[in-house]
Write a protein that holds these residues in place. Structure first.
Motif, PDB file in Angstrom:
ATOM      1  N   PHE A  34       0.833  -1.208   0.000  1.00 45.45           N
ATOM      2  CA  PHE A  34       0.000   0.000   0.000  1.00 45.45           C
ATOM      3  C   PHE A  34       0.866   1.256   0.000  1.00 45.45           C
ATOM      4  O   PHE A  34       0.678   2.157  -0.830  1.00 45.45           O
ATOM      5  CB  PHE A  34      -0.922  -0.010   1.222  1.00 45.45           C
ATOM      6  CG  PHE A  34      -1.791   1.201   1.329  1.00 45.45           C
ATOM      7  CD1 PHE A  34      -3.007   1.257   0.672  1.00 45.45           C
ATOM      8  CD2 PHE A  34      -1.410   2.296   2.094  1.00 45.45           C
ATOM      9  CE1 PHE A  34      -3.821   2.378   0.763  1.00 45.45           C
ATOM     10  CE2 PHE A  34      -2.211   3.412   2.194  1.00 45.45           C
ATOM     11  CZ  PHE A  34      -3.423   3.459   1.525  1.00 45.45           C
ATOM     12  N   PHE A  35       1.805   1.353   0.924  1.00 38.01           N
ATOM     13  CA  PHE A  35       2.582   2.574   1.074  1.00 38.01           C
ATOM     14  C   PHE A  35       3.540   2.807  -0.099  1.00 38.01           C
ATOM     15  O   PHE A  35       3.912   3.949  -0.371  1.00 38.01           O
ATOM     16  CB  PHE A  35       3.362   2.549   2.384  1.00 38.01           C
ATOM     17  CG  PHE A  35       2.504   2.747   3.602  1.00 38.01           C
ATOM     18  CD1 PHE A  35       1.806   3.927   3.787  1.00 38.01           C
ATOM     19  CD2 PHE A  35       2.371   1.759   4.557  1.00 38.01           C
ATOM     20  CE1 PHE A  35       1.002   4.129   4.905  1.00 38.01           C
ATOM     21  CE2 PHE A  35       1.576   1.932   5.679  1.00 38.01           C
ATOM     22  CZ  PHE A  35       0.890   3.127   5.845  1.00 38.01           C
ATOM     23  N   THR A  36       3.952   1.739  -0.786  1.00 43.28           N
ATOM     24  CA  THR A  36       4.868   1.907  -1.920  1.00 43.28           C
ATOM     25  C   THR A  36       4.142   1.954  -3.261  1.00 43.28           C
ATOM     26  O   THR A  36       4.779   2.159  -4.299  1.00 43.28           O
ATOM     27  CB  THR A  36       5.902   0.775  -1.958  1.00 43.28           C
ATOM     28  OG1 THR A  36       5.227  -0.485  -2.082  1.00 43.28           O
ATOM     29  CG2 THR A  36       6.750   0.776  -0.694  1.00 43.28           C
ATOM     30  N   GLY A  37       2.823   1.751  -3.269  1.00 46.08           N
ATOM     31  CA  GLY A  37       2.051   1.868  -4.497  1.00 46.08           C
ATOM     32  C   GLY A  37       2.220   0.716  -5.461  1.00 46.08           C
ATOM     33  O   GLY A  37       1.940   0.869  -6.660  1.00 46.08           O
ATOM     34  N   SER A  38       2.619  -0.456  -4.983  1.00 41.51           N
ATOM     35  CA  SER A  38       2.823  -1.575  -5.906  1.00 41.51           C
ATOM     36  C   SER A  38       1.503  -2.211  -6.340  1.00 41.51           C
ATOM     37  O   SER A  38       1.509  -3.127  -7.162  1.00 41.51           O
ATOM     38  CB  SER A  38       3.699  -2.648  -5.247  1.00 41.51           C
ATOM     39  OG  SER A  38       3.040  -3.243  -4.156  1.00 41.51           O
ATOM     40  N   PHE A  39       0.379  -1.728  -5.805  1.00 40.58           N
ATOM     41  CA  PHE A  39      -0.937  -2.260  -6.184  1.00 40.58           C
ATOM     42  C   PHE A  39      -1.458  -1.640  -7.477  1.00 40.58           C
ATOM     43  O   PHE A  39      -2.502  -2.035  -7.988  1.00 40.58           O
ATOM     44  CB  PHE A  39      -1.951  -1.976  -5.071  1.00 40.58           C
ATOM     45  CG  PHE A  39      -2.034  -0.530  -4.693  1.00 40.58           C
ATOM     46  CD1 PHE A  39      -2.744   0.372  -5.464  1.00 40.58           C
ATOM     47  CD2 PHE A  39      -1.387  -0.060  -3.565  1.00 40.58           C
ATOM     48  CE1 PHE A  39      -2.819   1.712  -5.139  1.00 40.58           C
ATOM     49  CE2 PHE A  39      -1.444   1.278  -3.214  1.00 40.58           C
ATOM     50  CZ  PHE A  39      -2.167   2.164  -4.011  1.00 40.58           C
TER      51      PHE A  39
END
Length: 493
Positions: free
Chosen positions: A129-134
């Motif tokens: 979530f925090f790194t935006g890999s979604f």
């Protein structure tokens, strides 16, 4: 070797399989697949290895557990309960704990692995979530991971309830109350689940089938699908020199990454075994068998369901009557909010893409500070979870702090609305401040701590220019619009 020499048996076997299954082609393509190195990627491996340990220890426990609520009189090694009537499920749990060689260790490894599995998944999803890999093209994989987390919550509840001890029975009473609060069909749902009037005679057998067969099968399928998509989409990586949206910098799967993964599996297994050997968990013999007319003092669910109980405990006991039906809002509202919070997590990638208009593919990860709104939302959700977790143990908090339970409950009710909002604002401002700090480092360099006196008497601190790798890491992102300022020409900063 001469050209006329026949191939060996092993080579012939390999050629036979390759001609029919294409093993050589697949191996050449995927065994040398590159995986990036970063400590946060180990979180997903902890989830996978904990799941493997759960399967192994669960198979062992099924050999001795009897999922039946038929009453028996206990005669076993645990003397304080000799002669006490109890269910076969509880009696077999005592036998596993005291009479089966290695049974107690296996029980505790299984329980600790379940807690670590859920904790690993939650932390793993937080990293994504925090790194935006979604983001595209990994939204479906995010949904797979979210589904695994959701199934793990219920899998833990079912497994927690199987021993039929007084503590797990108190949890089942909570589940029954939640079902009864559902308008119109609540009583039917309770009768269907428990096989009659609570507590019924079928609940352990039904939960056992779900716990060892149905849900693990679905989870195993999701794990395989999750890993296939990871390989198909290639692994995400943090920005750095030589790393682009079209390549991966790291080590090959075979033999480097495979050797590291194998060693890490035994580290996780060893850590779980050590925890199980030195830290007792769920001592069911201390609680006694479940009786519907008794409630265990200080009963608390496992940590991952504590926030659900917190929703119920802090909710006022509201009731309304509509068309001759009484709605228990004090329970109904929490059981609606509970899945709603989980659903918001599952659909977040689609919401963010819609709100931001971001339709591009992303294979490089964000630094959390560069996405202050997303980071603030994640921190706010974590704070809400912790507040509700405290609400789930409001009686314990009140006892330990020598406060009135009403005071604690009202403080948590207020904190549910105030704390997440405050955490979001503070986190966002911290992220913006860190961005400005990075900007100063790029423009001025790194502080060395060396003070220099200029010829005209002024003292200044000497700055050291950053390396090209550091500059790339700090500048390889899009600046948010709120930080971009139009400055007059001739006044560069």
């Amino acid at each position: 070797m001469s050209t006329g020499e026949l191939p060996g048996r092993g080579e012939r076997v390999a050629d036979w399989f390759d001609g029919r299954l294409g093993i050589h082609t697949l191996g050449r393509k995927y065994l040398r697949k590159v995986f990036p190195d970063h400590w946060s990627f180990l979180l997903g491996e902890i989830c996978l290895y904990s799941f493997v340990v759960l399967i192994l220890t669960g198979v062992y426990l099924t050999l001795f557990f009897h999922p039946s609520m038929n009453e028996v009189t206990y005669h076993g090694s645990y003397v304080p309960l000799n002669g006490v009537r109890m269910s076969e499920a509880y009696a077999s749990t005592l036998d596993i704990s005291f009479d089966v060689r290695g049974g107690l260790l296996m029980r505790q490894v299984h329980h600790w692995a379940a807690l670590v599995f859920v904790a690993g998944m939650l932390t793993h999803m937080m990293r994504h979530f925090f790194t935006g890999s979604f983001r595209k093209p990994r939204e479906v994989n995010w949904v797979f991971g979210w589904s695994l987390l959701l199934l793990a919550l219920f899998e833990g509840l079912f497994g927690y309830s199987l021993p039929d001890d007084l503590l797990s029975g108190t949890g089942m009473r909570f589940v029954n109350g939640a079902l009864l609060s559902v308008p119109v069909v609540g009583t039917y749902l309770s009768m269907f689940l428990f096989g009659g009037e609570y507590p019924g005679h079928d609940i352990v057998a039904r939960f056992y089938s779900l716990h060892i067969l149905v849900i693990p099968g679905i989870m195993a399928a999701l794990v395989v699908a999750h890993l296939i998509l990871v390989v198909y989409h290639k692994h995400t990586q943090f920005a750095g020199p030589g790393r682009t949206e079209r390549n991966v910098v790291g080590t090959p799967f075979m033999p480097v990454y495979l050797a590291k993964a194998g060693g890490f599996f035994f580290l996780v297994f060893g850590a779980l075994a050590l925890m199980a050997a030195v830290a007792s968990i769920n001592p069911v013999w201390s609680y006694g068998p479940y009786r519907a007319d008794q409630v265990s003092t200080g009963a608390q669910p496992d940590w991952y369901l504590g926030f659900a109980e917190g929703l119920v405990r802090i909710m006022p006991g509201w009731e309304i009557t509509l068309w001759g039906h009484t709605l228990v809002l004090g329970v109904l509202i929490p059981i609606v909010v509970f899945p709603l919070l989980l659903v918001l997590i599952g659909v977040y990638p689609f919401l963010e893409a819609r709100v931001t208009g971001d339709k591009g593919e992303h294979h490089l990860l964000d630094r959390p500070r560069n996405r202050p709104v997303r980071t603030g939302l994640g921190a706010a959700w974590i704070s809400l979870y912790l507040v509700l977790l405290a609400g789930g143990g409001n009686d314990i908090v009140a006892t330990r702090l020598h406060l009135s339970i009403n005071t604690v409950t009202w403080a948590i009710r207020i904190a549910v609305f105030v704390v997440p909002a405050a955490v979001f604002v503070v986190t966002r401002r911290i992220c913006l401040g860190l961005q400005l700090q990075d900007r100063q480092r790029v423009l001025q360099g790194r502080e060395t701590g060396v003070i220099k006196r200029l010829p005209h008497g002024e003292y200044v601190e000497v700055h050291e220019p950053l390396s090209q790798a550091q500059l790339h890491t700090l500048t390889a992102h899009q600046r948010p619009g709120e930080l971009v300022r139009h400055e007059p020409r001739g006044n560069p900063r």
